[in-house]
Every structure is written in C-alpha cells, then in structure tokens.
Write a protein that holds these residues in place. Sequence first.
Motif, PDB file in Angstrom:
ATOM      1  N   GLY A  93       0.811  -1.209   0.000  1.00  0.00           N
ATOM      2  CA  GLY A  93       0.000   0.000   0.000  1.00  0.00           C
ATOM      3  C   GLY A  93       0.844   1.258   0.000  1.00  0.00           C
ATOM      4  N   ALA A  94       1.932   1.234   0.784  1.00  0.00           N
ATOM      5  CA  ALA A  94       2.820   2.398   0.827  1.00  0.00           C
ATOM      6  C   ALA A  94       3.431   2.658  -0.539  1.00  0.00           C
ATOM      7  CB  ALA A  94       3.919   2.178   1.867  1.00  0.00           C
ATOM      8  N   CYS A  95       3.885   1.591  -1.210  1.00  0.00           N
ATOM      9  CA  CYS A  95       4.492   1.764  -2.531  1.00  0.00           C
ATOM     10  C   CYS A  95       3.473   2.279  -3.543  1.00  0.00           C
ATOM     11  CB  CYS A  95       5.101   0.444  -3.006  1.00  0.00           C
ATOM     12  SG  CYS A  95       6.584  -0.046  -2.106  1.00  0.00           S
ATOM     13  N   ALA A  96       2.239   1.795  -3.445  1.00  0.00           N
ATOM     14  CA  ALA A  96       1.196   2.279  -4.358  1.00  0.00           C
ATOM     15  C   ALA A  96       0.975   3.776  -4.163  1.00  0.00           C
ATOM     16  CB  ALA A  96      -0.105   1.508  -4.127  1.00  0.00           C
ATOM     17  N   PHE A  97       0.968   4.215  -2.913  1.00  0.00           N
ATOM     18  CA  PHE A  97       0.787   5.638  -2.649  1.00  0.00           C
ATOM     19  C   PHE A  97       1.968   6.456  -3.162  1.00  0.00           C
ATOM     20  CE2 PHE A  97       1.713   9.243   0.231  1.00  0.00           C
ATOM     21  CZ  PHE A  97       0.664  10.060  -0.159  1.00  0.00           C
ATOM     22  N   PHE A  98       3.186   5.997  -2.870  1.00  0.00           N
ATOM     23  CA  PHE A  98       4.361   6.769  -3.267  1.00  0.00           C
ATOM     24  C   PHE A  98       4.554   6.794  -4.781  1.00  0.00           C
ATOM     25  CE2 PHE A  98       6.079   5.451   1.087  1.00  0.00           C
ATOM     26  CZ  PHE A  98       5.628   6.621   1.675  1.00  0.00           C
ATOM     27  N   ASP A 140       9.899   1.332  -8.794  1.00  0.00           N
ATOM     28  CA  ASP A 140      10.645   0.071  -8.835  1.00  0.00           C
ATOM     29  C   ASP A 140      10.113  -0.921  -7.805  1.00  0.00           C
ATOM     30  OD1 ASP A 140      12.219   1.095 -10.845  1.00  0.00           O
ATOM     31  OD2 ASP A 140      13.942   1.530  -9.566  1.00  0.00           O
ATOM     32  N   HIS A 141       9.833  -0.446  -6.596  1.00  0.00           N
ATOM     33  CA  HIS A 141       9.364  -1.341  -5.538  1.00  0.00           C
ATOM     34  C   HIS A 141       7.927  -1.801  -5.785  1.00  0.00           C
ATOM     35  CE1 HIS A 141      12.600  -1.565  -2.531  1.00  0.00           C
ATOM     36  NE2 HIS A 141      12.975  -0.389  -3.014  1.00  0.00           N
ATOM     37  N   LEU A 142       7.100  -0.928  -6.355  1.00  0.00           N
ATOM     38  CA  LEU A 142       5.743  -1.362  -6.660  1.00  0.00           C
ATOM     39  C   LEU A 142       5.740  -2.357  -7.807  1.00  0.00           C
ATOM     40  CD1 LEU A 142       2.699  -1.193  -6.203  1.00  0.00           C
ATOM     41  CD2 LEU A 142       2.640   0.768  -7.761  1.00  0.00           C
ATOM     42  N   ARG A 143       6.501  -2.076  -8.853  1.00  0.00           N
ATOM     43  CA  ARG A 143       6.542  -2.975 -10.018  1.00  0.00           C
ATOM     44  C   ARG A 143       6.997  -4.376  -9.604  1.00  0.00           C
ATOM     45  NH1 ARG A 143       9.301   0.046 -13.269  1.00  0.00           N
ATOM     46  NH2 ARG A 143       7.632   0.707 -14.664  1.00  0.00           N
ATOM     47  N   ALA A 144       7.933  -4.452  -8.667  1.00  0.00           N
ATOM     48  CA  ALA A 144       8.430  -5.750  -8.212  1.00  0.00           C
ATOM     49  C   ALA A 144       7.354  -6.573  -7.522  1.00  0.00           C
ATOM     50  CB  ALA A 144       9.619  -5.548  -7.271  1.00  0.00           C
ATOM     51  N   GLN A 145       6.293  -5.908  -7.041  1.00  0.00           N
ATOM     52  CA  GLN A 145       5.222  -6.611  -6.332  1.00  0.00           C
ATOM     53  C   GLN A 145       3.997  -6.897  -7.203  1.00  0.00           C
ATOM     54  OE1 GLN A 145       4.752  -5.084  -2.047  1.00  0.00           O
ATOM     55  NE2 GLN A 145       5.834  -3.393  -3.043  1.00  0.00           N
ATOM     56  N   ALA A 155      -3.805  -2.935  -6.610  1.00  0.00           N
ATOM     57  CA  ALA A 155      -3.170  -1.638  -6.860  1.00  0.00           C
ATOM     58  C   ALA A 155      -4.156  -0.673  -7.513  1.00  0.00           C
ATOM     59  CB  ALA A 155      -1.941  -1.822  -7.744  1.00  0.00           C
ATOM     60  N   ARG A 156      -4.915  -1.157  -8.490  1.00  0.00           N
ATOM     61  CA  ARG A 156      -5.893  -0.294  -9.158  1.00  0.00           C
ATOM     62  C   ARG A 156      -6.924   0.235  -8.167  1.00  0.00           C
ATOM     63  NH1 ARG A 156      -5.890  -4.685 -12.902  1.00  0.00           N
ATOM     64  NH2 ARG A 156      -4.594  -4.211 -14.736  1.00  0.00           N
ATOM     65  N   GLN A 157      -7.377  -0.622  -7.264  1.00  0.00           N
ATOM     66  CA  GLN A 157      -8.379  -0.207  -6.291  1.00  0.00           C
ATOM     67  C   GLN A 157      -7.820   0.820  -5.323  1.00  0.00           C
ATOM     68  OE1 GLN A 157     -11.770  -1.100  -6.202  1.00  0.00           O
ATOM     69  NE2 GLN A 157     -11.686   0.679  -4.839  1.00  0.00           N
ATOM     70  N   LEU A 158      -6.603   0.580  -4.826  1.00  0.00           N
ATOM     71  CA  LEU A 158      -5.974   1.536  -3.910  1.00  0.00           C
ATOM     72  C   LEU A 158      -5.805   2.894  -4.580  1.00  0.00           C
ATOM     73  CD1 LEU A 158      -3.177  -0.694  -2.306  1.00  0.00           C
ATOM     74  CD2 LEU A 158      -5.179   0.233  -1.136  1.00  0.00           C
TER      75      LEU A 158
END
Length: 225
Positions: A93-98, A140-145, A155-158
């Motif tokens: 969630g943090a990575c999605a926000f950032f 980079d960190h979001l893509r890895a997840q 991710a789309r929902q968040l």
Amino acid sequence: MSEELELATVEVLGALAYGQLRSFQVTARAVGHAPDARTADELAELALREHAGYVLLRDTLAHRTDLPAAVMDRQKPHFDAYFDRVPLDDWFGACAFFALGLPIAADFGRELAASLDRETGMVVVASLADRGPFQQFATDHLRAQLGDDETCARARQLVANLLGRALQGFQGVMSDTDALKVVLASGAADGETGETRAKRLAIGVMQGHHRRMIELGLEDLDEIE
C-alpha cells in the motif's frame, strides 16, 4: 503584485506547506513497513527530503505573512481527510501511494508554478516537483510486487481510492476559497478565467497520472483514448 494576488499566493503557499508536512509524516511512518534495513534507510533519506521541502515552503510562507501557522491551519481539513486515509497498512500500500498517489502533488506543483511569480514558482517546483529519485524508488518497488492479476487489481483499487479523494479535496479547496482561482487567473492568457485554468490544471494532473498507470501496466492506452 496586487494585494488580492499577494493574499491568494499566501493562501496557496499555506496549503502546499501543510500538504508537504503531511507528506513527510506519511513517508516517515512507512519506514516501518520497509522489507529490509537497506530499503528502510533509503526511505528514511527520502523522508528527510520531504521534510526539507516542507521547510522551504514554510520559510517562504513566513517571509510573506506574520501568521504562517494560522494560514496552514486553515488548510488542515482537506489535507487531513486525504492523508489520514493513505493505505499504509503494509509495504504494498505504501508503494502504491508513493508511486501513484504522491506524484499527483508533483504534477500539481509543476502546473501551478507557471502562474506564480518566478521566485515562488521555483520554490514550489523544488519542494513538490523535484521528486525524481523518490518516484523511481517507489515505482521500482511497486513494479516488483505486481506479479499477478490479484496484485494488479489491488493496486488499481488503492489508486482509484487515492485519486477520488485527491479530486474531492481539490474540489473542496476550490469551493472554500478563491485563492487558487486568483493565482491561476494571474497567469492566464487573455480571455481565460481562473476557473478555466483550474480545469486545465486538473486535466494536466490527470494526464500525468494516466501515463504512470500505463507505464506500470495498470492501464492500457486504448482504455483512456
């Protein structure tokens, strides 16, 4: 600069400063969700950068008004409503926000800077829009997840929730004060109103958001044409 424009600029600076303060607070909180010490250390450095951006805005505001804290306090309701619901339950969630929530402010800053006086515009860009390393780190960190349909859907929902609250906050600010319209009108072409410029600003921000979604594979180009 007219008195009306100066007062409007102060109001806008107050909003940006308080928003940046909350951005620092959220970034610092997320350090505890980092998957390892190295990542936590990188994020801590980025949090320091967010704080430095806040200090720059706060000090600029303090040079223009004797009551900088009072100006920022007027902006609390809309920003708190947004930042209090940032998805910081876990690292995903943090990575999605950032990666997809925080850059909305950077796009806003770049769009807004052109309507401010040169010095103030430079402060806004330096504080909000100069987040290249943070953007790359988060992406980079979001893509890895994003390994399967389930994580992409999450991710789309968040991000949809974040974007909805950001737009709601923008509309709330536009309803509560004419400050943004006054500032935007000062940089408008002949015949353009502040309200028209505000709509153009919102469109520009949305275009930047869609580009990032496409780059992460969360939207198809055909879906937004």
